[in-house]
Design a protein around this motif. Structure first.
Motif, short mmCIF file in Angstrom:
data_model
loop_
_atom_site.label_atom_id
_atom_site.label_comp_id
_atom_site.label_asym_id
_atom_site.label_seq_id
_atom_site.Cartn_x
_atom_site.Cartn_y
_atom_site.Cartn_z
N LYS A 1 67.00 26.77 1.86
CA LYS A 1 65.68 26.82 1.21
C LYS A 1 64.55 26.88 2.25
CE LYS A 1 66.71 24.73 -3.25
NZ LYS A 1 66.63 23.51 -4.07
N ASP B 1 72.87 31.70 -8.86
CA ASP B 1 71.77 31.87 -9.80
C ASP B 1 70.98 33.12 -9.42
OD1 ASP B 1 69.46 31.78 -11.27
OD2 ASP B 1 69.23 29.61 -11.11
N ARG C 1 82.00 19.83 -2.08
CA ARG C 1 80.82 19.32 -1.36
C ARG C 1 79.67 20.34 -1.35
NH1 ARG C 1 85.04 17.08 1.65
NH2 ARG C 1 85.13 18.86 3.05
N TYR C 2 80.00 21.61 -1.64
CA TYR C 2 78.99 22.67 -1.64
C TYR C 2 78.48 23.00 -3.04
CZ TYR C 2 79.48 24.32 3.23
OH TYR C 2 79.44 24.45 4.59
N LYS C 3 78.77 22.13 -4.01
CA LYS C 3 78.43 22.46 -5.40
C LYS C 3 77.00 22.95 -5.57
CE LYS C 3 81.36 20.23 -8.69
NZ LYS C 3 81.91 18.91 -8.84
N ASP C 4 76.05 22.20 -4.98
CA ASP C 4 74.63 22.56 -5.16
C ASP C 4 74.32 23.92 -4.53
OD1 ASP C 4 74.97 21.64 -2.54
OD2 ASP C 4 73.08 20.55 -2.46
N LEU C 5 74.89 24.18 -3.37
CA LEU C 5 74.66 25.46 -2.68
C LEU C 5 75.24 26.61 -3.50
CD1 LEU C 5 73.81 26.96 0.02
CD2 LEU C 5 76.23 26.79 0.63
N GLU D 1 75.89 26.78 -6.70
CA GLU D 1 75.09 27.01 -7.92
C GLU D 1 73.83 27.80 -7.59
OE1 GLU D 1 74.06 23.50 -10.31
OE2 GLU D 1 76.23 23.23 -10.41
N TYR D 2 73.19 27.44 -6.50
CA TYR D 2 71.95 28.10 -6.10
C TYR D 2 72.21 29.57 -5.76
CZ TYR D 2 67.45 28.71 -3.73
OH TYR D 2 66.19 29.15 -3.36
N LEU E 1 72.16 23.50 1.61
CA LEU E 1 71.16 24.04 0.68
C LEU E 1 69.73 23.78 1.17
CD1 LEU E 1 70.39 25.54 -1.85
CD2 LEU E 1 70.69 23.42 -3.16
N PRO F 1 75.89 18.54 2.93
CA PRO F 1 74.64 18.15 2.24
C PRO F 1 73.39 18.83 2.83
CG PRO F 1 75.91 16.21 2.87
CD PRO F 1 76.56 17.38 3.54
#
Ligand SMILES: C[S@@+](CC[C@H](N)C(=O)[O-])C[C@H]1O[C@@H](n2cnc3c(N)ncnc32)[C@H](O)[C@@H]1O
Length: 229
Positions: free
Chosen positions: A170, A203, A193-197, A199-200, A166, A163
């Motif tokens: 940033k 992108d 667990r790294y889904k947000d990272l 995706e970022y 990311l 968590p």
């Protein structure tokens, strides 16, 4: 059997210490179960005194990457007992010899006091060559990395609870130079667990070019190209 077992240039007492710490870490990791990973409170308790060092072959890769990009300043998100920190420090020292620059720092981060104390002992055991290049920031890395970063960061190692990955990226991103490398451990093993990272990083407008190097559980290597206009 690899024909190139170890690329790291260091005195034998440091190489011996690293082999020893990796052996302890592997033994401890064999006790981590999926159930333990799901249990938030049990997880923190269990991990409190564990090395959970970056695998040795991954450490060699990180070391080689630092040499290749002529790294001066690196940030290590998650230090634990300071194993990967030793590789990073040796790499900065070697890189300064190859490229003829003054070495910068390994900015290390840890919030567990007992780990901090032991990490400092290991670095002392390594000697001045390792110790002098480490700036260990004690406490929550989202606070300790919020100020006093070098203008140009060459490499960020994300070896931290998922968590935090990311938010850490940033925080550091404004100081990443073009061509800087972000290395994230367990990008396949912990993909959920790294889904947000993930995706970022994927992108395009965030400026990263990514591959997974197929070490055990994966190792993401992301090259920063600058933010797209
Ligand atoms: C996977 S371990 C790092 C292993 C280390 N890179 C190595 O190779 O030896 C992650 C570490 O991050 C630390 N940590 C967790 N949350 C933190 C936070 N908010 N701030 C600083 N460190 C944190 C944990 O205590 C743990 O020791």
């Amino acid at each position: 059997m690899s024909p190139f077992p170890n690329a790291v240039v260091a005195p034998s007492h440091i190489l011996k210490l690293l082999d020893h710490l990796h052996a302890i870490s592997s033994q401890q990791e064999s006790q981590i179960t999926a159930e333990r990973l799901r249990d938030k409170q049990g997880f923190d308790e269990f991990m409190r005194d564990k090395l959970i060092a970056l695998d040795q072959d991954k450490c060699w890769f990180v070391y080689q990457t630092c040499l290749s990009i002529g790294a001066k300043n690196v940030i290590e998100a998650g230090t634990s007992y300071g194993v990967s920190t030793i590789y990073l420090s040796l790499a900065l020292s070697r890189s300064s010899t190859i490229y003829g620059h003054t070495p910068g720092k390994v900015i290390a981060t840890e919030n567990e006091p007992s780990k901090i104390t032991q990490a400092r002992k290991y670095w002392q055991e390594c000697g001045d060559e390792v110790e002098r290049l480490i700036d260990l920031r004690e406490g929550n890395l989202l606070e300790t990395l919020a100020k006093d970063l070098p203008d140009q960061v060459d490499l960020l190692l994300l070896d931290i609870w998922s968590p935090l990955a990311l938010p850490t990226l940033k925080l550091v991103q404004p100081n990443l130079r073009k061509g800087a490398v972000v290395i994230t451990d367990n990008i396949v093993g912990s993909a959920d667990r790294y889904k947000d990272l993930i995706e970022y990083l994927k992108d395009g407008k965030n400026g990263f070019n990514n591959i997974n190097v197929p070490y055990s559980k994966g190792l993401a290597v992301s090259v920063y190209q600058g933010r797209q206009a």
